[in-house]
Design an enzyme around this catalytic site. Structure first.
Site, PDB file in Angstrom:
ATOM      1  N   SER A 210     -23.518  -7.336 -36.363  1.00 20.73           N
ATOM      2  CA  SER A 210     -23.069  -6.472 -35.248  1.00 20.73           C
ATOM      3  C   SER A 210     -23.807  -6.908 -33.865  1.00 20.73           C
ATOM      4  CB  SER A 210     -23.652  -4.999 -35.608  1.00 20.73           C
ATOM      5  OG  SER A 210     -23.002  -4.259 -34.690  1.00 20.73           O
TER       6      SER A 210
ATOM      7  N   TYR B 245     -28.868   1.634 -38.621  1.00 19.76           N
ATOM      8  CA  TYR B 245     -27.786   0.462 -39.013  1.00 19.76           C
ATOM      9  C   TYR B 245     -28.187  -0.725 -37.741  1.00 19.76           C
ATOM     10  CZ  TYR B 245     -23.293  -1.607 -37.929  1.00 19.76           C
ATOM     11  OH  TYR B 245     -22.222  -2.140 -37.908  1.00 19.76           O
TER      12      TYR B 245
HETATM   13  N1  LIG Z   1     -15.617  -2.004 -36.931  1.00 18.53           N
HETATM   14  C1  LIG Z   1     -16.575  -2.404 -36.120  1.00 18.53           C
HETATM   15  O1  LIG Z   1     -16.574  -2.021 -34.881  1.00 18.53           O
HETATM   16  C2  LIG Z   1     -17.840  -3.190 -36.409  1.00 18.53           C
HETATM   17  C3  LIG Z   1     -18.550  -3.555 -35.296  1.00 18.53           C
HETATM   18  C4  LIG Z   1     -19.533  -4.563 -35.853  1.00 18.53           C
HETATM   19  C5  LIG Z   1     -19.917  -4.931 -37.199  1.00 18.53           C
HETATM   20  N2  LIG Z   1     -19.187  -4.455 -37.918  1.00 18.53           N
HETATM   21  C6  LIG Z   1     -19.401  -4.664 -39.421  1.00 18.53           C
HETATM   22  O2  LIG Z   1     -18.118  -5.381 -40.000  1.00 18.53           O
HETATM   23  C7  LIG Z   1     -18.380  -5.032 -41.302  1.00 18.53           C
HETATM   24  C8  LIG Z   1     -16.776  -4.561 -41.782  1.00 18.53           C
HETATM   25  O3  LIG Z   1     -16.464  -3.396 -40.930  1.00 18.53           O
HETATM   26  P1  LIG Z   1     -15.158  -2.528 -41.099  1.00 18.53           P
HETATM   27  O4  LIG Z   1     -15.291  -1.841 -39.567  1.00 18.53           O
HETATM   28  O5  LIG Z   1     -14.193  -3.659 -41.374  1.00 18.53           O
HETATM   29  O6  LIG Z   1     -15.234  -1.674 -42.241  1.00 18.53           O
HETATM   30  P2  LIG Z   1     -14.244  -0.817 -43.012  1.00 18.53           P
HETATM   31  O7  LIG Z   1     -12.987  -0.772 -42.446  1.00 18.53           O
HETATM   32  O8  LIG Z   1     -15.205   0.617 -43.292  1.00 18.53           O
HETATM   33  O9  LIG Z   1     -14.336  -1.413 -44.540  1.00 18.53           O
HETATM   34  C9  LIG Z   1     -15.491  -1.611 -45.218  1.00 18.53           C
HETATM   35  C10 LIG Z   1     -15.272  -2.234 -46.532  1.00 18.53           C
HETATM   36  O10 LIG Z   1     -16.648  -2.622 -47.184  1.00 18.53           O
HETATM   37  C11 LIG Z   1     -16.612  -1.608 -48.458  1.00 18.53           C
HETATM   38  N3  LIG Z   1     -17.538  -1.116 -48.673  1.00 18.53           N
HETATM   39  C12 LIG Z   1     -18.449  -0.152 -47.971  1.00 18.53           C
HETATM   40  N4  LIG Z   1     -19.349   0.277 -48.583  1.00 18.53           N
HETATM   41  C13 LIG Z   1     -19.382  -0.679 -49.620  1.00 18.53           C
HETATM   42  C14 LIG Z   1     -20.413  -0.518 -50.742  1.00 18.53           C
HETATM   43  N5  LIG Z   1     -21.528   0.425 -50.858  1.00 18.53           N
HETATM   44  N6  LIG Z   1     -20.302  -1.512 -51.784  1.00 18.53           N
HETATM   45  C15 LIG Z   1     -19.149  -2.409 -51.764  1.00 18.53           C
HETATM   46  N7  LIG Z   1     -18.269  -2.382 -50.693  1.00 18.53           N
HETATM   47  C16 LIG Z   1     -18.420  -1.486 -49.939  1.00 18.53           C
HETATM   48  C17 LIG Z   1     -15.399  -0.875 -48.281  1.00 18.53           C
HETATM   49  O11 LIG Z   1     -14.943  -0.747 -49.689  1.00 18.53           O
HETATM   50  P3  LIG Z   1     -14.357   0.976 -49.929  1.00 18.53           P
HETATM   51  O12 LIG Z   1     -13.376   1.384 -48.974  1.00 18.53           O
HETATM   52  O13 LIG Z   1     -14.038   0.677 -51.490  1.00 18.53           O
HETATM   53  O14 LIG Z   1     -15.760   1.863 -49.935  1.00 18.53           O
HETATM   54  C18 LIG Z   1     -14.312  -1.614 -47.527  1.00 18.53           C
HETATM   55  O15 LIG Z   1     -13.816  -2.593 -48.142  1.00 18.53           O
HETATM   56  C19 LIG Z   1     -19.505  -4.091 -41.882  1.00 18.53           C
HETATM   57  O16 LIG Z   1     -20.336  -4.971 -42.084  1.00 18.53           O
HETATM   58  C20 LIG Z   1     -19.594  -3.659 -40.335  1.00 18.53           C
HETATM   59  O17 LIG Z   1     -21.047  -2.926 -40.005  1.00 18.53           O
HETATM   60  C21 LIG Z   1     -17.938  -3.511 -37.653  1.00 18.53           C
END
Ligand SMILES: NC(=O)c1ccc[n+]([C@@H]2O[C@H](COP(=O)([O-])OP(=O)(O)OC[C@H]3O[C@@H](n4cnc5c(N)ncnc54)[C@H](OP(=O)(O)O)[C@@H]3O)[C@@H](O)[C@H]2O)c1
Length: 246
Positions: free
Chosen positions: A143, A156
């Site tokens: 991130s 985080y």
């Molecule tokens: N969105 C942003 O703005 C952003 C920015 C910077 C970095 N990121 C990073 O990008 C990555 C993906 O983010 P996203 O926004 O796409 O998230 P998201 O839409 O909330 O999706 C998260 C995914 O991770 C899985 N997950 C969550 N907790 C888990 C656990 N304990 N064990 C196994 N799987 C788990 C979820 O499965 P379930 O639904 O089954 O729980 C889902 O498939 C993350 O690492 C996040 O920190 C996101």
């Protein structure tokens, strides 16, 4: 015997960024492993559509993490690309120290840092065996919050900063057999950030690109890092240029 198509495991690939990455890999000819914690129906549907495998494992549970790579190898006999994408976040004001409990710290570090480490460890022998040009490849989705002193909470941001550093340390330790890089996105439109209206406004007003990223923007970058046969140890910030101004 190795199959003709490489195999990619993307954690947290039933939603948001991970789903975009797994779909991109399938278009690029990979056999894909879709993974999630709880969203089994979505995982099975995506895997079925892409002709891949779905695995369910809670990355907060070490024994569940340990089972992931063996299940991939049972099914496909090889693993060429690991994307540590799954992550969790819960907004906690940075000046409210008492609101970030020890339990919050432990859960964030378990899912965002220690699980990727355990997956790298168990995937390493298979990644070392990858015959792909440039060898096996690991991409960690970290991130912008791990690069700038910002983010949804201090635990985080610290978990993502640590994973950025681990990325560089592993790249130094594992080359030339395995390359290790990270993508550090700013705000991305996903279910995780659906309610983050104030942050979205900041991106639209301030970032040179005038919008948050789309999941496909991140997937395109991950695909390039995997395709490149020389790049290793890099943390690429993908924030539409916001870091130039904030
Ligand atoms: N969105 C942003 O703005 C952003 C920015 C910077 C970095 N990121 C990073 O990008 C990555 C993906 O983010 P996203 O926004 O796409 O998230 P998201 O839409 O909330 O999706 C998260 C995914 O991770 C899985 N997950 C969550 N907790 C888990 C656990 N304990 N064990 C196994 N799987 C788990 C979820 O499965 P379930 O639904 O089954 O729980 C889902 O498939 C993350 O690492 C996040 O920190 C996101």
């Amino acid at each position: 015997m190795r199959a003709d198509r490489p195999v990619a495991l993307v954690t947290g690939s039933t939603s948001g960024i991970g789903e975009a990455i797994v779909r991109r890999f399938a278009r690029d000819g990979f056999r894909v492993v879709v993974h999630s914690r709880a969203s089994r129906e979505a995982g099975l549907a995506i895997a079925d559509e892409l002709g891949g495998l779905y695995l369910q494992a809670d990355l907060a549970d070490d024994s569940a993490v340990d089972g992931v790579v063996p299940r991939v190898l049972d099914e496909y006999g090889q693993l060429d690309v690991l994307v540590n994408n799954a992550g969790i976040s819960r907004p906690i004001p940075h000046d409210d120290l008492a609101a970030a409990s020890a339990a919050d710290w432990r859960r964030l570090l378990d899912v965002n840092l220690i699980a990727p480490w355990l997956l790298c460890t168990s995937a390493l022998p298979a990644l070392r065996d990858s015959p792909r040009p440039g060898g096996g490849s690991i991409v960690n989705v970290t991130s912008w919050a791990g690069v700038r002193p910002k983010g949804s909470s201090i635990p985080y941001a610290a978990s993502k900063a640590a994973l950025n550093h681990v990325t560089k340390l592993l790249a130094a330790a594992l080359g030339p057999a395995v390359r290790v890089n990270a993508v550090a996105p700013g705000l991305v439109d996903t279910p995780m950030t659906r309610d983050w209206t104030e942050l979205r406004r900041r991106w639209v007003e301030t970032a040179p690109m005038r919008r948050p990223a789309r999941p496909d923007d991140v997937a395109d970058l991950v695909a390039s890092l995997v395709a490149n046969t020389y790049l290793t140890g890099e943390v690429i910030v993908l924030d539409g240029g916001l870091n130039l101004r904030q």
